[in-house]
Scaffold this motif. Structure first.
Motif, PDB file in Angstrom:
ATOM      1  N   GLN A 189       8.054  16.094   2.538  1.00  0.00           N
ATOM      2  CA  GLN A 189       7.791  15.387   1.284  1.00  0.00           C
ATOM      3  C   GLN A 189       6.460  15.876   0.733  1.00  0.00           C
ATOM      4  O   GLN A 189       5.726  16.602   1.402  1.00  0.00           O
ATOM      5  CB  GLN A 189       7.734  13.875   1.530  1.00  0.00           C
ATOM      6  N   ALA A 190       6.141  15.456  -0.477  1.00  0.00           N
ATOM      7  CA  ALA A 190       4.857  15.826  -1.062  1.00  0.00           C
ATOM      8  C   ALA A 190       3.734  15.098  -0.330  1.00  0.00           C
ATOM      9  O   ALA A 190       3.873  13.934   0.044  1.00  0.00           O
ATOM     10  CB  ALA A 190       4.850  15.454  -2.545  1.00  0.00           C
ATOM     11  N   ALA A 191       2.627  15.799  -0.117  1.00  0.00           N
ATOM     12  CA  ALA A 191       1.502  15.206   0.603  1.00  0.00           C
ATOM     13  C   ALA A 191       0.840  14.133  -0.254  1.00  0.00           C
ATOM     14  O   ALA A 191       0.427  14.401  -1.380  1.00  0.00           O
ATOM     15  CB  ALA A 191       0.489  16.286   0.955  1.00  0.00           C
ATOM     16  N   PRO A 192       0.744  12.897   0.242  1.00  0.00           N
ATOM     17  CA  PRO A 192       0.091  11.828  -0.526  1.00  0.00           C
ATOM     18  C   PRO A 192      -1.402  12.085  -0.661  1.00  0.00           C
ATOM     19  O   PRO A 192      -2.006  12.799   0.140  1.00  0.00           O
ATOM     20  CB  PRO A 192       0.368  10.569   0.307  1.00  0.00           C
ATOM     21  N   ALA A 193      -2.008  11.454  -1.661  1.00  0.00           N
ATOM     22  CA  ALA A 193      -3.457  11.547  -1.859  1.00  0.00           C
ATOM     23  C   ALA A 193      -4.085  10.278  -1.297  1.00  0.00           C
ATOM     24  O   ALA A 193      -3.983   9.206  -1.897  1.00  0.00           O
ATOM     25  CB  ALA A 193      -3.779  11.700  -3.347  1.00  0.00           C
ATOM     26  N   TRP A 194      -4.718  10.390  -0.127  1.00  0.00           N
ATOM     27  CA  TRP A 194      -5.345   9.235   0.503  1.00  0.00           C
ATOM     28  C   TRP A 194      -6.792   9.106   0.035  1.00  0.00           C
ATOM     29  O   TRP A 194      -7.390  10.089  -0.421  1.00  0.00           O
ATOM     30  CB  TRP A 194      -5.307   9.364   2.023  1.00  0.00           C
ATOM     31  N   PRO A 195      -7.404   7.932   0.148  1.00  0.00           N
ATOM     32  CA  PRO A 195      -8.793   7.755  -0.319  1.00  0.00           C
ATOM     33  C   PRO A 195      -9.817   8.535   0.497  1.00  0.00           C
ATOM     34  O   PRO A 195     -10.907   8.824  -0.003  1.00  0.00           O
ATOM     35  CB  PRO A 195      -9.020   6.237  -0.183  1.00  0.00           C
ATOM     36  N   LEU A 244      -4.783  -5.345   7.146  1.00  0.00           N
ATOM     37  CA  LEU A 244      -3.718  -5.356   6.131  1.00  0.00           C
ATOM     38  C   LEU A 244      -4.259  -4.860   4.793  1.00  0.00           C
ATOM     39  O   LEU A 244      -3.593  -4.102   4.077  1.00  0.00           O
ATOM     40  CB  LEU A 244      -3.146  -6.767   5.986  1.00  0.00           C
ATOM     41  N   GLY A 245      -5.491  -5.270   4.478  1.00  0.00           N
ATOM     42  CA  GLY A 245      -6.124  -4.762   3.262  1.00  0.00           C
ATOM     43  C   GLY A 245      -6.378  -3.265   3.334  1.00  0.00           C
ATOM     44  O   GLY A 245      -6.285  -2.555   2.323  1.00  0.00           O
ATOM     45  N   PHE A 246      -6.673  -2.763   4.530  1.00  0.00           N
ATOM     46  CA  PHE A 246      -6.873  -1.324   4.734  1.00  0.00           C
ATOM     47  C   PHE A 246      -5.608  -0.557   4.370  1.00  0.00           C
ATOM     48  O   PHE A 246      -5.671   0.476   3.689  1.00  0.00           O
ATOM     49  CB  PHE A 246      -7.250  -1.076   6.192  1.00  0.00           C
ATOM     50  N   TYR A 247      -4.451  -1.051   4.803  1.00  0.00           N
ATOM     51  CA  TYR A 247      -3.197  -0.369   4.462  1.00  0.00           C
ATOM     52  C   TYR A 247      -2.942  -0.409   2.957  1.00  0.00           C
ATOM     53  O   TYR A 247      -2.492   0.577   2.371  1.00  0.00           O
ATOM     54  CB  TYR A 247      -2.029  -0.999   5.217  1.00  0.00           C
ATOM     55  N   ALA A 248      -3.250  -1.528   2.338  1.00  0.00           N
ATOM     56  CA  ALA A 248      -3.099  -1.616   0.881  1.00  0.00           C
ATOM     57  C   ALA A 248      -4.040  -0.627   0.191  1.00  0.00           C
ATOM     58  O   ALA A 248      -3.699  -0.028  -0.837  1.00  0.00           O
ATOM     59  CB  ALA A 248      -3.379  -3.033   0.413  1.00  0.00           C
ATOM     60  N   ALA A 249      -5.234  -0.424   0.789  1.00  0.00           N
ATOM     61  CA  ALA A 249      -6.228   0.478   0.201  1.00  0.00           C
ATOM     62  C   ALA A 249      -5.791   1.935   0.242  1.00  0.00           C
ATOM     63  O   ALA A 249      -6.332   2.764  -0.495  1.00  0.00           O
ATOM     64  CB  ALA A 249      -7.565   0.320   0.912  1.00  0.00           C
ATOM     65  N   TRP A 299      -3.224   3.035  -0.949  1.00  0.00           N
ATOM     66  CA  TRP A 299      -2.651   3.274  -2.287  1.00  0.00           C
ATOM     67  C   TRP A 299      -3.525   2.688  -3.388  1.00  0.00           C
ATOM     68  O   TRP A 299      -3.413   3.094  -4.535  1.00  0.00           O
ATOM     69  CB  TRP A 299      -1.247   2.676  -2.349  1.00  0.00           C
ATOM     70  N   LEU A 300      -4.402   1.743  -3.034  1.00  0.00           N
ATOM     71  CA  LEU A 300      -5.345   1.159  -3.992  1.00  0.00           C
ATOM     72  C   LEU A 300      -6.754   1.324  -3.422  1.00  0.00           C
ATOM     73  O   LEU A 300      -7.305   0.413  -2.797  1.00  0.00           O
ATOM     74  CB  LEU A 300      -5.032  -0.331  -4.218  1.00  0.00           C
ATOM     75  N   PRO A 301      -7.360   2.499  -3.585  1.00  0.00           N
ATOM     76  CA  PRO A 301      -8.623   2.822  -2.909  1.00  0.00           C
ATOM     77  C   PRO A 301      -9.753   1.833  -3.136  1.00  0.00           C
ATOM     78  O   PRO A 301     -10.655   1.730  -2.299  1.00  0.00           O
ATOM     79  CB  PRO A 301      -8.973   4.200  -3.484  1.00  0.00           C
ATOM     80  N   ALA A 302      -9.716   1.094  -4.237  1.00  0.00           N
ATOM     81  CA  ALA A 302     -10.789   0.131  -4.499  1.00  0.00           C
ATOM     82  C   ALA A 302     -10.845  -0.962  -3.435  1.00  0.00           C
ATOM     83  O   ALA A 302     -11.873  -1.635  -3.276  1.00  0.00           O
ATOM     84  CB  ALA A 302     -10.597  -0.493  -5.881  1.00  0.00           C
ATOM     85  N   LEU A 303      -9.769  -1.143  -2.692  1.00  0.00           N
ATOM     86  CA  LEU A 303      -9.723  -2.183  -1.663  1.00  0.00           C
ATOM     87  C   LEU A 303     -10.320  -1.729  -0.327  1.00  0.00           C
ATOM     88  O   LEU A 303     -10.521  -2.559   0.568  1.00  0.00           O
ATOM     89  CB  LEU A 303      -8.272  -2.622  -1.423  1.00  0.00           C
ATOM     90  N   LEU A 304     -10.622  -0.443  -0.185  1.00  0.00           N
ATOM     91  CA  LEU A 304     -11.007   0.082   1.122  1.00  0.00           C
ATOM     92  C   LEU A 304     -12.294  -0.556   1.643  1.00  0.00           C
ATOM     93  O   LEU A 304     -12.342  -1.035   2.793  1.00  0.00           O
ATOM     94  CB  LEU A 304     -11.164   1.600   1.062  1.00  0.00           C
ATOM     95  N   VAL A 305     -13.335  -0.560   0.852  1.00  0.00           N
ATOM     96  CA  VAL A 305     -14.618  -1.090   1.303  1.00  0.00           C
ATOM     97  C   VAL A 305     -14.529  -2.584   1.610  1.00  0.00           C
ATOM     98  O   VAL A 305     -14.955  -3.028   2.690  1.00  0.00           O
ATOM     99  CB  VAL A 305     -15.721  -0.778   0.280  1.00  0.00           C
ATOM    100  N   PRO A 306     -13.994  -3.419   0.696  1.00  0.00           N
ATOM    101  CA  PRO A 306     -13.905  -4.843   1.056  1.00  0.00           C
ATOM    102  C   PRO A 306     -13.011  -5.100   2.264  1.00  0.00           C
ATOM    103  O   PRO A 306     -13.297  -5.992   3.066  1.00  0.00           O
ATOM    104  CB  PRO A 306     -13.352  -5.507  -0.211  1.00  0.00           C
ATOM    105  N   ALA A 307     -11.954  -4.321   2.420  1.00  0.00           N
ATOM    106  CA  ALA A 307     -11.067  -4.519   3.570  1.00  0.00           C
ATOM    107  C   ALA A 307     -11.805  -4.232   4.876  1.00  0.00           C
ATOM    108  O   ALA A 307     -11.727  -5.012   5.840  1.00  0.00           O
ATOM    109  CB  ALA A 307      -9.836  -3.626   3.451  1.00  0.00           C
ATOM    110  N   LEU A 308     -12.533  -3.114   4.921  1.00  0.00           N
ATOM    111  CA  LEU A 308     -13.299  -2.787   6.128  1.00  0.00           C
ATOM    112  C   LEU A 308     -14.405  -3.809   6.378  1.00  0.00           C
ATOM    113  O   LEU A 308     -14.715  -4.131   7.536  1.00  0.00           O
ATOM    114  CB  LEU A 308     -13.893  -1.386   6.003  1.00  0.00           C
TER     115      LEU A 308
END
Length: 400
Positions: free
Chosen positions: A41-47, A101-106, A108-117
């Motif tokens: 498949q196409a390589a996803p763009a991760w944060p 769980l927020g990390f997994y959401a992040a 695809w929604l990179p803005a969630l990465l910092v608050p999730a961690l």
């Protein structure tokens, strides 16, 4: 109001969360490998770079739940201390679970990465005070509990460093977390637990078994881990053999002193001894890889690391968590055929991933990708067998 059985003991919530994390983390990794190595498949763009995310998920997100569940259950017994309070373990579980769980959401929604961690770090810190209370309880021997709780504390610091990196701090903080997790966090914890529990369990079932548990050897191993971690973080992997070689010899000697051969006769005990043998083997591989770098004769890539993480850490986790789950659900302490299959399946996954460093196959035949699928199959079987126990009352009617 009486809470559901899941919340009655720390091992219940933490083990269920860890088991679920083990499936989710490897499912995401398999999806990534299917794109990058399998070309399916196409390589996803991760944060952030996928290998770093994978390292953080496995090194600081998967084993952590199992460690908290184990030490919150066994630690007070080791030290003859009061049990860990429900508020402490439920707060740690809820925050770490929500954060991951927020990390997994992040992804695809990179803005969630910092608050999730940040939520994960908060959960980790919520569980530490109760464990430090246990560790400080006066007793005849505190080395093991201090190594475990100290390792957990270093783990929180490393995850905070990765959080800072994700928030825009220098990249060396991310490298500190990724490279330091096995040496400053996981190895002190897993080695201390094995040093205390493997000979103890063995003496309970093997006739005329002599317990060998020299504390000076544990201190030596802990010092070697710290030295390797410091050299690794400093960018001097060609010199880590100075720490790896004595550590490998010490670990292999313990496997011999703990009578590996005799203990293979009891399945539930055999899994711990075989798992511990991976420690000596992986440290020897690290020493060999370091010497190859020093002499310019080649490299072993990530083979030593995966011998450590999949061979030692994952195998010990399966052995210890299975034992605690059986004992605290009121079932006999015996490994049935399914458990035996799961354990040896994990050995196959570890070997496959080590071999993947040297046998490069294209597309869906990539051994790294196949190892990820193997993990999902093996760990999925373990999950289906043991996860329901955390939701049900004990079979013997006892509390816990």
């Amino acid at each position: 109001m009486r809470l559901p059985a899941l919340f009655h003991a720390p091992h219940r919530v933490m083990f269920l969360a860890g088991a679920t994390q083990g499936l989710l983390a490897m499912l995401w990794w398999a999806v990534d490998l299917a794109a990058r190595h399998g070309g399916l498949q196409a390589a996803p763009a991760w944060p952030l770079p996928a290998p770093w995310l994978h390292a953080v998920l496995m090194g600081l997100g998967f084993f952590t739940f199992f460690i908290f569940g184990f030490v919150m259950t066994a630690g007070p017994r080791w030290q003859a201390a009061a049990p860990v309070g429900r508020a402490s373990y439920l707060a740690a579980f809820a925050l770490m679970g929500a954060g991951w769980l927020g990390f997994y959401a992040a992804l695809w929604l990179p803005a969630l990465l910092v608050p999730a961690l940040a939520v994960v770090v908060a959960g980790w810190c919520a569980g530490l005070p109760a464990l430090w209370r246990v560790a400080r309880t006066p007793s005849k021997e505190q080395t093991h509990i201090l190594a475990v709780v100290g390792g957990l504390t270093f783990g929180a610091v490393l995850l905070a460093a990765f959080l800072a990196f994700a928030a825009g701090a220098p990249a060396w903080l991310g490298q500190l977390a990724v490279k330091g997790a096995p040496w400053f966090f996981l190895l002190p914890v897993f080695t201390a637990v094995c040093h205390r529990m493997v000979p103890f369990f063995s003496s309970a079932v093997i006739p005329r078994y002599r317990v060998v548990r020299p504390l000076w050897l544990l201190h030596l191993l802990l010092a070697c881990y710290a030295a390797h971690g410091a050299l690794e973080v400093a960018g001097l992997p060609q010199w880590t053999w100075l720490a790896d070689l004595p550590a490998a010899l010490a670990a292999l000697w313990l496997s011999w002193a703990w009578q590996l051969r005799r203990c293979l006769a009891v399945r539930l005990l055999a899994v711990l001894h075989v798992a511990f043998l991976w420690l000596g083997a992986s440290l020897a591989l690290h020493a060999a890889g370091s010497l190859l770098l020093l002499t310019g004769a080649g490299a072993l890539g990530l083979a030593p690391l995966h011998a450590l993480t999949l061979g030692f850490f994952a195998s010990v986790a399966i052995g210890m968590v299975t034992r605690v789950t059986l004992g605290h659900s009121g079932r006999p302490l015996a490994a049935d055929n399914a458990t035996w299959l799961v354990f040896w399946g994990m050995q196959g996954v570890a070997v496959l991933r080590v071999v993947a460093e040297f046998v490069l196959l294209p597309g869906a035949a990539s051994l790294s990708f196949l190892a990820a699928l193997g993990w999902l199959a093996v760990f999925g079987l373990w999950y289906a067998k043991f996860a329901p126990a955390y939701l049900k009352p004990r079979a013997d009617g006892q509390p816990g």
